[in-house]
Design a protein around this motif. Structure first.
Motif, PDB file in Angstrom:
ATOM      1  N   HIS A  50       3.692  -6.018  -4.143  1.00  0.00           N
ATOM      2  CA  HIS A  50       2.965  -4.969  -3.425  1.00  0.00           C
ATOM      3  C   HIS A  50       1.884  -4.304  -4.257  1.00  0.00           C
ATOM      4  O   HIS A  50       1.442  -3.207  -3.934  1.00  0.00           O
ATOM      5  CB  HIS A  50       3.940  -3.909  -2.913  1.00  0.00           C
ATOM      6  CG  HIS A  50       4.954  -4.464  -1.971  1.00  0.00           C
ATOM      7  ND1 HIS A  50       4.629  -4.905  -0.706  1.00  0.00           N
ATOM      8  CD2 HIS A  50       6.277  -4.681  -2.107  1.00  0.00           C
ATOM      9  CE1 HIS A  50       5.712  -5.354  -0.115  1.00  0.00           C
ATOM     10  NE2 HIS A  50       6.730  -5.228  -0.938  1.00  0.00           N
ATOM     11  N   GLY A  51       1.459  -4.916  -5.338  1.00  0.00           N
ATOM     12  CA  GLY A  51       0.401  -4.303  -6.142  1.00  0.00           C
ATOM     13  C   GLY A  51       0.327  -4.876  -7.538  1.00  0.00           C
ATOM     14  O   GLY A  51       0.940  -5.891  -7.859  1.00  0.00           O
ATOM     15  N   ILE A  64      -1.265   6.968 -10.396  1.00  0.00           N
ATOM     16  CA  ILE A  64      -0.874   6.098  -9.286  1.00  0.00           C
ATOM     17  C   ILE A  64      -2.072   6.016  -8.363  1.00  0.00           C
ATOM     18  O   ILE A  64      -2.552   7.031  -7.866  1.00  0.00           O
ATOM     19  CB  ILE A  64       0.356   6.652  -8.545  1.00  0.00           C
ATOM     20  CG1 ILE A  64       1.544   6.703  -9.496  1.00  0.00           C
ATOM     21  CG2 ILE A  64       0.671   5.782  -7.333  1.00  0.00           C
ATOM     22  CD1 ILE A  64       2.765   7.368  -8.914  1.00  0.00           C
ATOM     23  N   PHE A  65      -2.560   4.816  -8.154  1.00  0.00           N
ATOM     24  CA  PHE A  65      -3.781   4.613  -7.370  1.00  0.00           C
ATOM     25  C   PHE A  65      -3.441   3.818  -6.118  1.00  0.00           C
ATOM     26  O   PHE A  65      -2.908   2.716  -6.206  1.00  0.00           O
ATOM     27  CB  PHE A  65      -4.809   3.844  -8.215  1.00  0.00           C
ATOM     28  CG  PHE A  65      -6.105   3.631  -7.510  1.00  0.00           C
ATOM     29  CD1 PHE A  65      -7.045   4.642  -7.436  1.00  0.00           C
ATOM     30  CD2 PHE A  65      -6.394   2.418  -6.917  1.00  0.00           C
ATOM     31  CE1 PHE A  65      -8.243   4.453  -6.781  1.00  0.00           C
ATOM     32  CE2 PHE A  65      -7.586   2.210  -6.259  1.00  0.00           C
ATOM     33  CZ  PHE A  65      -8.516   3.232  -6.195  1.00  0.00           C
ATOM     34  N   TYR A  66      -3.752   4.388  -4.969  1.00  0.00           N
ATOM     35  CA  TYR A  66      -3.543   3.699  -3.699  1.00  0.00           C
ATOM     36  C   TYR A  66      -4.884   3.137  -3.237  1.00  0.00           C
ATOM     37  O   TYR A  66      -5.828   3.893  -3.025  1.00  0.00           O
ATOM     38  CB  TYR A  66      -2.986   4.657  -2.637  1.00  0.00           C
ATOM     39  CG  TYR A  66      -1.587   5.108  -2.917  1.00  0.00           C
ATOM     40  CD1 TYR A  66      -0.508   4.286  -2.619  1.00  0.00           C
ATOM     41  CD2 TYR A  66      -1.325   6.341  -3.484  1.00  0.00           C
ATOM     42  CE1 TYR A  66       0.776   4.693  -2.876  1.00  0.00           C
ATOM     43  CE2 TYR A  66      -0.041   6.755  -3.749  1.00  0.00           C
ATOM     44  CZ  TYR A  66       1.009   5.922  -3.439  1.00  0.00           C
ATOM     45  OH  TYR A  66       2.287   6.324  -3.697  1.00  0.00           O
ATOM     46  N   PRO A  67      -4.987   1.830  -3.079  1.00  0.00           N
ATOM     47  CA  PRO A  67      -6.265   1.233  -2.676  1.00  0.00           C
ATOM     48  C   PRO A  67      -6.645   1.610  -1.248  1.00  0.00           C
ATOM     49  O   PRO A  67      -5.794   1.952  -0.428  1.00  0.00           O
ATOM     50  CB  PRO A  67      -6.027  -0.262  -2.804  1.00  0.00           C
ATOM     51  CG  PRO A  67      -4.566  -0.437  -2.754  1.00  0.00           C
ATOM     52  CD  PRO A  67      -3.955   0.834  -3.270  1.00  0.00           C
ATOM     53  N   THR A  73      -6.519  -5.499  -2.946  1.00  0.00           N
ATOM     54  CA  THR A  73      -5.955  -4.690  -4.018  1.00  0.00           C
ATOM     55  C   THR A  73      -6.535  -5.068  -5.376  1.00  0.00           C
ATOM     56  O   THR A  73      -6.825  -4.208  -6.203  1.00  0.00           O
ATOM     57  CB  THR A  73      -4.428  -4.844  -4.062  1.00  0.00           C
ATOM     58  OG1 THR A  73      -3.911  -4.535  -2.768  1.00  0.00           O
ATOM     59  CG2 THR A  73      -3.798  -3.938  -5.076  1.00  0.00           C
ATOM     60  N   TYR A  76      -9.868  -3.536  -7.257  1.00  0.00           N
ATOM     61  CA  TYR A  76      -9.905  -2.321  -8.060  1.00  0.00           C
ATOM     62  C   TYR A  76      -9.562  -2.572  -9.533  1.00  0.00           C
ATOM     63  O   TYR A  76      -9.573  -1.638 -10.332  1.00  0.00           O
ATOM     64  CB  TYR A  76      -8.950  -1.283  -7.482  1.00  0.00           C
ATOM     65  CG  TYR A  76      -9.376  -0.761  -6.144  1.00  0.00           C
ATOM     66  CD1 TYR A  76     -10.386   0.199  -6.033  1.00  0.00           C
ATOM     67  CD2 TYR A  76      -8.796  -1.217  -4.981  1.00  0.00           C
ATOM     68  CE1 TYR A  76     -10.791   0.686  -4.813  1.00  0.00           C
ATOM     69  CE2 TYR A  76      -9.196  -0.732  -3.737  1.00  0.00           C
ATOM     70  CZ  TYR A  76     -10.183   0.218  -3.674  1.00  0.00           C
ATOM     71  OH  TYR A  76     -10.591   0.689  -2.451  1.00  0.00           O
TER      72      TYR A  76
END
Length: 80
Positions: A50-51, A64-67, A73, A76
């Motif tokens: 998931h990342g 914490i970076f949410y695209p 994903t 970034y």
């Protein structure tokens, strides 16, 4: 008059469905990011389902970076 109104509504509905399909079917793909996804002396990179996890030398702070929506994903990775 009723028939013209129904045809107009049908045409508008079809255009909305087609437009939605085009909009939802296109998104930004990551390009030329192989160097940014490899572990280096300062950053350890781990890829999960998931990342992506970027682990740097810091031990007290984290980000914490949410695209964003409709962006791959991995796109970034240069920023991280």
């Amino acid at each position: 008059m009723k028939r013209k109104k129904r045809i107009l509504i049908l045409i508008i509905a079809v255009l909305i469905i087609i437009g939605s399909g085009v909009y939802l079917g296109t998104y930004y793909h990551a390009v030329d990011i192989e160097n940014d996804l490899t572990t280096s002396d300062t950053v350890q990179v781990k890829d999960f389902d998931h990342g992506i996890f970027f682990d740097g030398p810091g031990i007290t702070d984290a980000l914490i970076f949410y695209p964003g929506a409709k962006v791959d994903t991995a796109a970034y990775a240069p920023l991280m």
